[in-house]
Design an enzyme around this catalytic site. Structure first.
Site, short mmCIF file in Angstrom:
data_model
loop_
_atom_site.label_atom_id
_atom_site.label_comp_id
_atom_site.label_asym_id
_atom_site.label_seq_id
_atom_site.Cartn_x
_atom_site.Cartn_y
_atom_site.Cartn_z
CB CYS A 123 12.39 9.31 8.82
SG CYS A 123 13.46 8.13 7.98
CD GLU A 173 9.10 13.43 11.28
OE1 GLU A 173 7.94 12.99 11.34
OE2 GLU A 173 10.06 12.75 10.87
CE LYS A 233 -2.84 3.28 1.32
NZ LYS A 233 -1.89 4.33 0.86
N GLY A 235 4.23 8.42 9.49
CA GLY A 235 4.17 9.30 10.65
C GLY A 235 3.80 8.54 11.92
CD GLU A 237 12.22 1.20 10.60
OE1 GLU A 237 12.57 2.17 11.32
OE2 GLU A 237 12.84 0.14 10.55
#
Ligand code: NAD
Length: 501
Positions: free
Chosen positions: A293, A394, A184, A238, A259
């Protein structure tokens, strides 16, 4: 604006399900936009739960098929090696598609896709080295050994920043271990995954081993994660979405690898080679327009060199050329999506509101040639306190927070005072300090006198809220295997079960 990255007409893509090109069951499509032009260039199937169900069933049928389940591990590995060849052959084509979708520099995406084939080679090589153990137990009449078996159907959910590379981190070990997959991709960057999925048939994989489902997380995410035939979800994205996926998976007792995001400290000591540290600081935050990231978004600079380092940093960052990501001369590309560009600009406002001083950038570029794209200027904030939101959350954009520190203890305190723990950088010439910092920093990756190095050979993953599990390196294949312990009784006759011994 005439763009070398704009495609002339909309390209209509289809999913791969059970080895066939599949249209969405409801007949719905959505447009994929080019971040440099803001224009639509492709149409992507808008799938729903029924499509997700079909893809999972196809993957499950393939998992049980003799064509895949009885394939010898070496033959499985060779399929992955063949796929690696096809990736090399098509690298330029695939990278150009990624640039059209995510706006990152062609130079970076081409480098990524070329490097990607190594993941399939490395894990292809591991496919026939999945060895169990014979365990000398305390029961001498028994022979006990372990087998490491595949899980079944793995759902790989990927983000928009590096679609094919981050997919490879999941798919290569999952397939090497003998699983099948449903992919996906992000709704913003689905096209390269759809093109890539077509290579599996050419490489000789049985139909249904790799399937794709496009569309929005809200439409298909839950259907995939909770599907009774899915064994594991490997997710990159996220932390809010990751928490949601993890919660659902837990309710259905499914494995996850997560992750997630980061807010990584890049720490410059006064004894460092400051020229190199400068390059590392810039690469850490302005590479990929900060949409990575592992961005070194908190730059911790020792107070004794802080002012001179910041002056050089601002002067150098000011030279960054924004432009068409397809051009070799461009150094900073646009932000991948319009809502994300607004989010990044929102964080710049938040930083100003918190009292941080903007030393560079701080908005959209004024150059009219860039007005069609979703650009944010390389931005540097100084006078940042680590407790500010701009230092804790972030941003995922070209926005750097510079924070001064006094000594090693202060650097460690500030660096670790955060919920994330994905990566950290340390710049020093002092070997004792390098070891000490590497030990004390709470991060899944520590770089000393470098930044952003990753390899298929070395484990990658997060501490704290940055994730669960590891990708890359030999241990990654264990994330896609389950251990079976087999006991064989070698004694003659069975003892009477009613007589306790
Ligand atoms: P995101 O969380 O919005 O989306 C990631 C994926 O999850 C997409 O495919 C999306 O469609 C899907 N999704 C959305 N809702 C879902 C649901 N309810 N169920 C299942 N799937 C759902 O993340 P993003 O904006 O695409 O990517 C940026 C984030 O990814 C950043 O936070 C970044 O730090 C993180 N990231 C992490 C790594 C890493 O390796 N740690 C690498 C790259 C990006």
């Amino acid at each position: 604006m005439n763009s070398s990255s704009a495609a002339p007409a909309l390209v209509r893509y289809r999913n791969t399900i059970g080895g066939k090109q599949a249209e969405p069951i409801d007949g719905q499509w959505f447009e994929s936009l080019n971040p440099y032009t803001g224009q639509a260039w492709a149409e992507i199937p808008r799938c729903g739960p029924a499509d997700a169900d079909a893809a999972v069933k196809a993957a499950h049928a393939a998992f049980q098929s003799a064509a895949w389940a009885s394939l010898k591990p070496s033959a499985r590995g060779k399929l992955l090696l063949k796929l690696a060849e096809l990736i090399d052959r098509d690298a330029e084509r695939l990278a150009a598609i990624e640039v059209r979708d995510n706006g990152k520099l062609m130079a970076e995406m081409l480098g990524q896709v070329r490097y990607l084939s190594e993941w399939y080679r490395y894990f292809g090589g591991l496919a026939d080295k999945i060895e169990g153990a014979v365990i000398p137990t305390d029961k001498p009449e028994m022979f006990n050994y372990t087998r490491h078996e595949p899980l079944g159907v793995v759902v790989a959910i990927t983000p928009w920043n590096s679609p094919l590379l981050l997919l490879g981190w999941k798919l290569a070990p999952a397939l090497a271990a003998g699983n099948t997959a449903v992919i996906k991709p992000s709704e913003y960057t689905s096209a390269s995954t759809l093109e890539f999925a077509r290579l599996f048939e050419e490489a000789g994989f049985p139909p249904g081993v790799v399937n794709t489902i496009t569309g929005f997380g809200v439409d298909v995410g839950d259907a995939l994660v909770t599907h009774p035939l899915v064994a594991k979800i490997a997710f990159t994205g996220g932390d809010a979405t990751g928490a949601h996926v993890s919660e659902l998976a837990a309710r259905h007792i499914k494995r996850v690898t997560l992750e997630l995001g980061g807010k990584s400290p890049n720490i410059v000591f006064d004894d460092a080679d400051l020229d190199n540290a400068l390059m590392g600081a810039i690469a850490g935050i302005f590479g990929a327009s900060g949409q990575t990231c592992i961005a070194g978004s908190r730059l911790l600079v020792q107070r004794s060199v802080h002012d001179q380092f910041v002056d050089r940093l601002v002067a150098f960052a000011r030279t960054a050329r924004m432009g068409d990501p397809m051009l070799a001369t461009t150094q900073v590309g646009p932000i991948t999506t319009l809502p994300h560009r607004e989010k990044v600009l929102g964080y710049i406002d938040i930083a100003r509101g918190e009292g941080a001083q903007c030393a560079l950038g701080g908005g959209r570029p004024s150059d009219p040639a860039l007005s069609g794209g979703w650009f944010v200027e390389p931005t540097i904030f100084v006078g940042v306190d680590n407790r500010m939101r701009i230092a804790q959350e972030e941003v995922f954009g070209p926005v750097l927070s510079v924070i001064p520190f006094d000594d090693e203890a202060d650097a460690i305190r500030i660096a670790n005072d955060i919920n994330f723990g994905l990566a950290a950088g340390v710049w020093t010439r002092n070997i004792r300090r390098a070891f000490l910092m590497s030990e004390r920093l709470q991060a899944g990756t520590v770089w000393v006198n470098t930044y952003r190095a990753v390899s298929y050979m070395s484990p990658f993953g997060g501490f704290k809220r940055s994730g669960i599990g590891r990708e890359n390196g030999q241990e990654a294949i264990r994330e896609y295997l389950q251990t079976k312990s087999v006991w064989m009784n070698l004694a003659e006759g069975m003892p009477n079960p009613f007589v306790l011994r």
